[in-house]
Scaffold this motif. Structure first.
Motif, PDB file in Angstrom:
ATOM      1  N   GLU A 153     102.156 -49.512 -44.180  1.00  0.00           N
ATOM      2  CA  GLU A 153     102.316 -48.091 -43.856  1.00  0.00           C
ATOM      3  C   GLU A 153     103.701 -47.649 -44.252  1.00  0.00           C
ATOM      4  O   GLU A 153     104.693 -48.166 -43.749  1.00  0.00           O
ATOM      5  CB  GLU A 153     102.107 -47.854 -42.349  1.00  0.00           C
ATOM      6  N   ASN A 154     103.740 -46.694 -45.175  1.00  0.00           N
ATOM      7  CA  ASN A 154     105.000 -46.144 -45.650  1.00  0.00           C
ATOM      8  C   ASN A 154     105.997 -47.262 -45.989  1.00  0.00           C
ATOM      9  O   ASN A 154     107.156 -47.230 -45.605  1.00  0.00           O
ATOM     10  CB  ASN A 154     105.570 -45.216 -44.570  1.00  0.00           C
ATOM     11  N   LEU A 155     105.500 -48.231 -46.735  1.00  0.00           N
ATOM     12  CA  LEU A 155     106.280 -49.426 -47.062  1.00  0.00           C
ATOM     13  C   LEU A 155     107.233 -49.155 -48.238  1.00  0.00           C
ATOM     14  O   LEU A 155     106.802 -48.742 -49.313  1.00  0.00           O
ATOM     15  CB  LEU A 155     105.322 -50.567 -47.426  1.00  0.00           C
ATOM     16  N   THR A 156     108.503 -49.373 -47.998  1.00  0.00           N
ATOM     17  CA  THR A 156     109.514 -49.258 -49.057  1.00  0.00           C
ATOM     18  C   THR A 156     110.204 -50.606 -49.182  1.00  0.00           C
ATOM     19  O   THR A 156     110.670 -51.165 -48.193  1.00  0.00           O
ATOM     20  CB  THR A 156     110.525 -48.147 -48.717  1.00  0.00           C
ATOM     21  N   ILE A 157     110.221 -51.137 -50.413  1.00  0.00           N
ATOM     22  CA  ILE A 157     110.825 -52.453 -50.635  1.00  0.00           C
ATOM     23  C   ILE A 157     112.053 -52.262 -51.522  1.00  0.00           C
ATOM     24  O   ILE A 157     111.977 -51.590 -52.560  1.00  0.00           O
ATOM     25  CB  ILE A 157     109.828 -53.412 -51.316  1.00  0.00           C
ATOM     26  N   THR A 158     113.177 -52.828 -51.118  1.00  0.00           N
ATOM     27  CA  THR A 158     114.419 -52.596 -51.853  1.00  0.00           C
ATOM     28  C   THR A 158     115.071 -53.899 -52.295  1.00  0.00           C
ATOM     29  O   THR A 158     114.808 -54.969 -51.732  1.00  0.00           O
ATOM     30  CB  THR A 158     115.430 -51.832 -50.955  1.00  0.00           C
ATOM     31  N   TYR A 159     115.880 -53.795 -53.346  1.00  0.00           N
ATOM     32  CA  TYR A 159     116.789 -54.876 -53.743  1.00  0.00           C
ATOM     33  C   TYR A 159     118.196 -54.324 -53.567  1.00  0.00           C
ATOM     34  O   TYR A 159     118.562 -53.353 -54.235  1.00  0.00           O
ATOM     35  CB  TYR A 159     116.575 -55.271 -55.208  1.00  0.00           C
ATOM     36  N   GLU A 160     118.955 -54.891 -52.673  1.00  0.00           N
ATOM     37  CA  GLU A 160     120.292 -54.400 -52.339  1.00  0.00           C
ATOM     38  C   GLU A 160     120.311 -52.886 -52.173  1.00  0.00           C
ATOM     39  O   GLU A 160     121.157 -52.183 -52.753  1.00  0.00           O
ATOM     40  CB  GLU A 160     121.301 -54.877 -53.393  1.00  0.00           C
ATOM     41  N   GLY A 161     119.345 -52.396 -51.426  1.00  0.00           N
ATOM     42  CA  GLY A 161     119.296 -50.968 -51.094  1.00  0.00           C
ATOM     43  C   GLY A 161     118.558 -50.104 -52.095  1.00  0.00           C
ATOM     44  O   GLY A 161     118.207 -48.968 -51.797  1.00  0.00           O
ATOM     45  N   VAL A 162     118.309 -50.628 -53.302  1.00  0.00           N
ATOM     46  CA  VAL A 162     117.651 -49.812 -54.336  1.00  0.00           C
ATOM     47  C   VAL A 162     116.131 -50.032 -54.270  1.00  0.00           C
ATOM     48  O   VAL A 162     115.661 -51.166 -54.420  1.00  0.00           O
ATOM     49  CB  VAL A 162     118.160 -50.183 -55.747  1.00  0.00           C
ATOM     50  N   PRO A 163     115.359 -48.954 -54.065  1.00  0.00           N
ATOM     51  CA  PRO A 163     113.910 -49.132 -53.916  1.00  0.00           C
ATOM     52  C   PRO A 163     113.223 -49.560 -55.213  1.00  0.00           C
ATOM     53  O   PRO A 163     113.491 -49.012 -56.285  1.00  0.00           O
ATOM     54  CB  PRO A 163     113.400 -47.742 -53.511  1.00  0.00           C
ATOM     55  N   ALA A 164     112.354 -50.568 -55.107  1.00  0.00           N
ATOM     56  CA  ALA A 164     111.507 -50.977 -56.232  1.00  0.00           C
ATOM     57  C   ALA A 164     110.069 -50.532 -55.961  1.00  0.00           C
ATOM     58  O   ALA A 164     109.274 -50.321 -56.885  1.00  0.00           O
ATOM     59  CB  ALA A 164     111.566 -52.490 -56.419  1.00  0.00           C
ATOM     60  N   VAL A 165     109.733 -50.401 -54.677  1.00  0.00           N
ATOM     61  CA  VAL A 165     108.422 -49.906 -54.240  1.00  0.00           C
ATOM     62  C   VAL A 165     108.739 -48.896 -53.145  1.00  0.00           C
ATOM     63  O   VAL A 165     109.584 -49.152 -52.295  1.00  0.00           O
ATOM     64  CB  VAL A 165     107.558 -51.056 -53.672  1.00  0.00           C
ATOM     65  N   GLU A 166     108.094 -47.733 -53.212  1.00  0.00           N
ATOM     66  CA  GLU A 166     108.502 -46.672 -52.294  1.00  0.00           C
ATOM     67  C   GLU A 166     107.335 -45.985 -51.589  1.00  0.00           C
ATOM     68  O   GLU A 166     106.431 -45.461 -52.238  1.00  0.00           O
ATOM     69  CB  GLU A 166     109.296 -45.626 -53.097  1.00  0.00           C
ATOM     70  N   GLY A 167     107.361 -46.024 -50.278  1.00  0.00           N
ATOM     71  CA  GLY A 167     106.421 -45.236 -49.467  1.00  0.00           C
ATOM     72  C   GLY A 167     104.948 -45.561 -49.672  1.00  0.00           C
ATOM     73  O   GLY A 167     104.114 -44.670 -49.707  1.00  0.00           O
ATOM     74  N   VAL A 168     104.639 -46.850 -49.795  1.00  0.00           N
ATOM     75  CA  VAL A 168     103.258 -47.243 -50.101  1.00  0.00           C
ATOM     76  C   VAL A 168     102.452 -47.498 -48.817  1.00  0.00           C
ATOM     77  O   VAL A 168     102.900 -48.188 -47.910  1.00  0.00           O
ATOM     78  CB  VAL A 168     103.262 -48.509 -50.991  1.00  0.00           C
ATOM     79  N   THR A 169     101.268 -46.911 -48.768  1.00  0.00           N
ATOM     80  CA  THR A 169     100.360 -47.087 -47.628  1.00  0.00           C
ATOM     81  C   THR A 169      98.997 -47.539 -48.133  1.00  0.00           C
ATOM     82  O   THR A 169      98.447 -46.928 -49.048  1.00  0.00           O
ATOM     83  CB  THR A 169     100.214 -45.754 -46.858  1.00  0.00           C
ATOM     84  N   PHE A 170      98.490 -48.637 -47.587  1.00  0.00           N
ATOM     85  CA  PHE A 170      97.121 -49.065 -47.908  1.00  0.00           C
ATOM     86  C   PHE A 170      96.657 -50.087 -46.871  1.00  0.00           C
ATOM     87  O   PHE A 170      97.452 -50.606 -46.083  1.00  0.00           O
ATOM     88  CB  PHE A 170      97.015 -49.687 -49.313  1.00  0.00           C
ATOM     89  N   ARG A 171      95.356 -50.347 -46.893  1.00  0.00           N
ATOM     90  CA  ARG A 171      94.784 -51.318 -45.963  1.00  0.00           C
ATOM     91  C   ARG A 171      93.719 -52.123 -46.690  1.00  0.00           C
ATOM     92  O   ARG A 171      92.876 -51.557 -47.399  1.00  0.00           O
ATOM     93  CB  ARG A 171      94.154 -50.531 -44.815  1.00  0.00           C
ATOM     94  N   LEU A 172      93.783 -53.427 -46.541  1.00  0.00           N
ATOM     95  CA  LEU A 172      92.815 -54.315 -47.202  1.00  0.00           C
ATOM     96  C   LEU A 172      92.095 -55.109 -46.115  1.00  0.00           C
ATOM     97  O   LEU A 172      92.726 -55.660 -45.220  1.00  0.00           O
ATOM     98  CB  LEU A 172      93.572 -55.263 -48.138  1.00  0.00           C
ATOM     99  N   GLU A 173      90.767 -55.137 -46.192  1.00  0.00           N
ATOM    100  CA  GLU A 173      89.987 -55.874 -45.192  1.00  0.00           C
ATOM    101  C   GLU A 173      89.854 -57.343 -45.591  1.00  0.00           C
ATOM    102  O   GLU A 173      89.900 -57.688 -46.781  1.00  0.00           O
ATOM    103  CB  GLU A 173      88.579 -55.273 -45.063  1.00  0.00           C
TER     104      GLU A 173
END
Ligand code: ATP
Ligand code: MG
Length: 263
Positions: free
Chosen positions: A7-27
Motif C-alpha cells: 500500500e502506497n509503497l515507495t522504495i528508495t536508495y539513499e533517499g532517492v525513490p526507485a519505486v514510488e507509491g505502488v499499491t497492489f494485492r496478490l492472493e
C-alpha cells in the motif's frame, strides 16, 4: 489468503525513490508477471519483498508479516546469478546449496538429507541425468532450471524470479517456461516473475503488473495488456495484437545487460 499486500509503497536508495507509491494485492497461489522497461524498478521491488533491500516506506506485507519476518517462506532466483563459475561445482552441489544457506551454515560435506532433497528437486526440473556434471558446462536453459531447483529445495511458499527467460534462445525459453508452469500446477507456489517478454509466460500469469517507477497498471492480463496502456510506457510503436485467440504483446523492449555477465 493474501500473499502480498503493498500500500502506497515507495522504495528508495539513499533517499532517492526507485519505486514510488505502488499499491497492489496478490492472493496465495497466483502468478504475477511484472513488466516494465529498464530501470523501471522491477528488481528493486523483488529485492524489497525478499528482504534484501530494506529502505522503503508505506506498507508491505508477505503472508501477513513484514518481508524480513517472511524470509523462510521465500525463494529468490536472481537476475544475473551470483554464482562464481570459477568454482567447479556440480549441478547437484549447486542445488544442494539452496538447502545449506537456508540452515545458515555451509558444510564441506553435504548432509545426506539435503542430497536427497536436491535429487528430488533435480528430478522435478527434469535434470536428474546431469546431476554430476559441472554447472558451468551446462546450457543456459539447463542452468536456469538448476537455479529453479535450488530455489525449490527449501519448499518456499513464494518464489521470486528475476528475468528467468532473459539470455535464453527460444527452445530454452520453452523448457524453462514449462518448468514454471509445472511449479504452478503441481506445487501451487505463489510466484512473481519479472520479464521483458511477457508472451511466453502469459499462460501461467493470472495477474500482470506494469511499472515504470510508478504503477502504470495492475490486473488481469486482458485488462493490462491494452494498446493505450502499453503505448504509454513503450511508445507509439508498441502494441497488443490478438493471435489465434491469444494476446501477443509487442513492446520492442529488449533487455540491456548491465556490466559483464551472461549475454
Ligand atoms: N544499489 C542501487 N543503488 C542506487 N540505485 C539503484 C541501485 N539499484 C538500482 N538502482 C536504481 O533504481 C532504479 C530501478 O532499478 P532496477 O534495477 O530495480 O530496475 P529494473 O526494472 O530491474 O531494470 P532492468 O530491466 O534493467 O533489470 C534505477 O534507476 C537504478 O539505477
Ligand atoms: Mg532488473
Amino acid at each position: 489468503m493474501e500473499a502480498i499486500t503493498a500500500e502506497n509503497l515507495t522504495i528508495t536508495y539513499e533517499g532517492v525513490p526507485a519505486v514510488e507509491g505502488v499499491t497492489f494485492r496478490l492472493e496465495e497461489g497466483e502468478t504475477l508477471l511484472l513488466l516494465g522497461p529498464n530501470g523501471a524498478g522491477k528488481t528493486t521491488l523483488l529485492k524489497t519483498i525478499a528482504c534484501f533491500h530494506r529502505e522503503y516506506r508505506g506498507k508491505l506485507s508477505v503472508f501477513g508479516v513484514e518481508p524480513c519476518r517472511a524470509r523462510e517462506m521465500i525463494g529468490y532466483v536472481p537476475q544475473s546469478h551470483s554464482l562464481n563459475e570459477r568454482v567447479p561445482l556440480s549441478a547437484l552441489e549447486v542445488v544442494a546449496m539452496g538447502g545449506l544457506y537456508r540452515k545458515g551454515f555451509l558444510h564441506f560435506k553435504i548432509p545426506p538429507e539435503i542430497i536427497e532433497k536436491a535429487e528430488a528437486a533435480l528430478e522435478f526440473v527434469g535434470l536428474s541425468e546431469v546431476k554430476d556434471r559441472l554447472f558451468r558446462e551446462l546450457s543456459g536453459g539447463q542452468k536456469q532450471r538448476i537455479l529453479l531447483a535450488r530455489a525449490l529445495i527449501s519448499n518456499p511458499k513464494l518464489l521470486l524470479l528475476d528475468e528467468p527467460l532473459s539470455a535464453l534462445d527460444p527452445s530454452a525459453r520453452a523448457e524453462v517456461s514449462n518448468v514454471l508452469g509445472k511449479i504452478k500446477k503441481e506445487r501451487g507456489i505463489t510466484m512473481i516473475i519479472t520479464t521483458h517478454d511477457i508472451n511466453p509466460l502469459l499462460e501461467i500469469g493470472e495477474r500482470v503488473m506494469l511499472i515504470n517507477k510508478r504503477l502504470i497498471a495492475f490486473g488481469k492480463p486482458e485488462d493490462v495488456l491494452k494498446d493505450s496502456i502499453i503505448k504509454s510506457v513503450y511508445g507509439p510503436l508498441a502494441r497488443v495484437v490478438p493471435v489465434e485467440g491469444r494476446l501477443f504483446c509487442i513492446t520492442g523492449d529488449v533487455h540491456l545487460h548491465h556490466g559483464g555477465g551472461r549475454r
